[in-house]
Design a protein around this motif. Sequence first.
Motif: not given
Length: 362
Positions: A176-186
């Motif tokens: 579930v942490l992937y979504l916030p992580f990927a948003v942070f990357v973008i």
Amino acid sequence: MLYNLLYPLSDEFGVLNLFKYLTFRTGGAVITGLIVALLFGPSMIRWLRRKQKEGQPIRDDGPESHLLTKKGTPTMGGILILLALGVSTLLWADLRNGYVWAVLLVTLGYGMIGFMDDFLKVTKRNSKGLPGKLKLVCQIVIAVVAVSWIMALTREPLDSALMVPFFKNLTIDLGVLYLPFAVFVIVGASNAVNLTDGLDGLAIVPVIIAASVFALIAYLVGHSVFANYLQIQNVPGSGELAVFCGALVGAGIGFLWFNAPPAMVFMGDTGSLAMGGALGAVGVVTHHEIVLAIVGGLFVLETVSVIVQVASFKLTGKRVFRMAPLHHHFEKKGWAESTIVIRFWIIAGVLALIGLSTLKLR
Ligand code: 57M
């Protein structure tokens, strides 16, 4: 579009078989992006100059030289990049590929945020633009939609996997942490390019370099045989982003023709937010976010210089650098603009080679 229209005719006309090859379509995208940017550049710059009369508002607390040499330069040149990038991608990419549309959503969505920011700066004649928090919220919303879409297109458990370079097939399932992580990357990549775009040619060349590297990464990650040989995770369908990256390279080189010192036009937040968002989105689709941080290390360096400067100033009242981001520090030290820009390009090139080496060093 050409792929969707012409490849089905390859039985009758053998030469159309070329459209099956990603390498051919990526090459076509580079050339088309370049030609469109070069063709529309002069008239676009004339139009922007006419509309903006006094051009980019130059901050009076920046390097004094900018007030002299930069005054009157039109901004929003990002419109030219996005036009060339969009036309070339729509012409050469397989339009049934969802990853292409998700990355275009981020790119054009962030371009619109930047356009509104630039428009306010130019019409209100101040360098403030949109409120920072509003920009951030809009960027996060677009990134959440795009990452959710990308995850839905990617088979489990790859949809939430973070690929770790230098280790064979090592992926960390962020769940579930992937979504916030990927948003942070973008969002992070977008703002990092935005901060970096402060000298003629300083941002666009590292964007071209990163897009070139990620054209290759997308091609290899999307290719089952090559991915297996290199022992990296295969993300079926991601190879189509090589065409998008090729279009970005071509459009970027075309823009550089006009942004080369002394710049005839600045890309504006219209361009910088879009370029960073595009690279961040490609990094997420290929699950090579760590490699993106290496290849885009110059953008990371500039952003870290601001974080350190602001933190130090707030905590101790003292500055670490003469001015942040880093390129302003060297300006204050008396380095010529071209010296800073070319040396930063060299750093970007070395980081790109290190990023590429991660494909082999496992
Ligand atoms: C993005 N924008 C350029 C152009 C370009 C927190 C703080 C670090 C934020 C940062 C900031 O405001 N960044 C905004 C950088 C600006 O370029 C425009 O913005 C677009 C990109 N977003 O496309 O439209 C100026 O950069 C020059 N330029 C060129 N050639 C180009 O091809 O010469 C841009 C592109 C243009 C032009 O002069 O006007 C920018 O530099 O603002 N703030 C800063 O970067 C400011 N740093 C600062 O405040 N440092 C403080 C803080 C950290 C405590 C400190 O160190 O003490 C400096 N930037 C400027 N003046 N211009 C200082 C104030």
